[in-house]
Design a protein around this motif. Structure first.
Motif, short mmCIF file in Angstrom:
data_model
loop_
_atom_site.label_atom_id
_atom_site.label_comp_id
_atom_site.label_asym_id
_atom_site.label_seq_id
_atom_site.Cartn_x
_atom_site.Cartn_y
_atom_site.Cartn_z
N ILE A 43 -55.87 0.66 5.16
CA ILE A 43 -55.68 0.05 6.48
C ILE A 43 -55.99 1.06 7.58
O ILE A 43 -56.69 0.75 8.56
N LEU A 44 -55.48 2.28 7.43
CA LEU A 44 -55.72 3.32 8.43
C LEU A 44 -57.19 3.72 8.47
O LEU A 44 -57.77 3.95 9.54
N PHE A 45 -57.80 3.79 7.29
CA PHE A 45 -59.20 4.21 7.18
C PHE A 45 -60.13 3.21 7.86
O PHE A 45 -61.05 3.59 8.59
N ILE A 46 -59.91 1.92 7.61
CA ILE A 46 -60.73 0.89 8.24
C ILE A 46 -60.65 1.01 9.76
O ILE A 46 -61.66 1.01 10.46
N HIS A 47 -59.43 1.14 10.26
CA HIS A 47 -59.22 1.26 11.70
C HIS A 47 -59.97 2.46 12.27
O HIS A 47 -60.65 2.36 13.30
N ALA A 48 -59.87 3.58 11.57
CA ALA A 48 -60.45 4.83 12.08
C ALA A 48 -61.97 4.84 12.00
O ALA A 48 -62.64 5.33 12.92
N VAL A 49 -62.54 4.31 10.92
CA VAL A 49 -64.00 4.26 10.81
C VAL A 49 -64.59 3.41 11.93
O VAL A 49 -65.62 3.76 12.52
#
Length: 217
Positions: free
Chosen positions: A168-174
């Motif tokens: 979830i965090l990775f999708i947001h950050a990318v």
């Protein structure tokens, strides 16, 4: 391609690296599919060497695995104290947060669900039109910093796995690295998060980071 650094004593979930690589492919495929269809207008084509253009666009229109080989992201896992220090030093915000993004590519703000990546590639191709297409270097998008202890805490709070929380965090950050910004747009970042989570077949019970932040706790 991800370069993963873990600076906390907490072990990362087993298999998370391959899952993050797969997620990056889905993110990029989702973003490219909406804006890059290899069908450019004649005005755009006239300013570029057609051989280099066709080769490069053909490459980026392939599946996510090939895209990932040309796009590099540094992913760093740190402690809560470290992320607070980074947030204060670079963003003048004296508090710990769950994830930070530091783009190296200056994309324009994406104010719709379409990505500016296609426009960026065209601009780069103009700069590199004199080079052979095989000489295209990896695109360094930037760095992502994840607060691993907080991710672990939130995975318990929201009753899902640490794996899912990191995704979830990775999708947001990318998406931040690609020009999306929920603090300035009109819902594009939030919409794209949900679209990608659906493509990854993540549980319907999982909320995207933006949706979660806007929901009552």
């Amino acid at each position: 391609m991800l370069e993963i650094c873990n600076h906390t004593r907490s072990a990362l979930p087993q298999g998370i690296e391959s899952r993050l690589d797969s997620t990056l492919g889905v993110v990029l495929e989702s973003v490219l599919d909406s804006s890059l269809d290899c069908d450019l207008d004649s005005a755009s084509k006239s300013t570029l060497d057609s051989t280099s253009l066709d080769s490069a666009l053909g490459y980026f229109c392939r599946d996510g695995k090939n895209i990932c080989e040309k796009i590099h992201i540094e992913l760093v896992f740190v402690s809560t104290a470290k992320v607070r220090k980074i947030n204060k030093e670079f963003l003048a915000k004296d508090y710990a947060t769950d994830v930070l993004s530091f783009p190296l590519v200056d994309f324009p703000l994406t104010d719709s669900a379409d990505s500016p990546l296609a426009d960026f590639l065209l601009a780069k191709l103009q700069d590199l039109s004199s080079l052979d297409s095989s000489e295209f270097l990896p695109l360094l998008l930037g760095s992502i910093v994840i607060n691993l202890p907080l991710a672990r805490k939130n995975s318990l709070k929201f009753a899902h796995s640490l794996d899912d929380e990191i995704i979830i965090l990775f999708i947001h950050a990318v998406l931040h690295l690609l020009g999306f910004d929920h603090e300035r747009d009109r819902g594009a970042h939030r919409q794209k998060e949900r679209e990608i989570m659906q493509k990854l077949n993540l549980s319907k019970n999982l909320k995207s980071l933006i949706s979660r932040a806007n929901s009552p706790q």
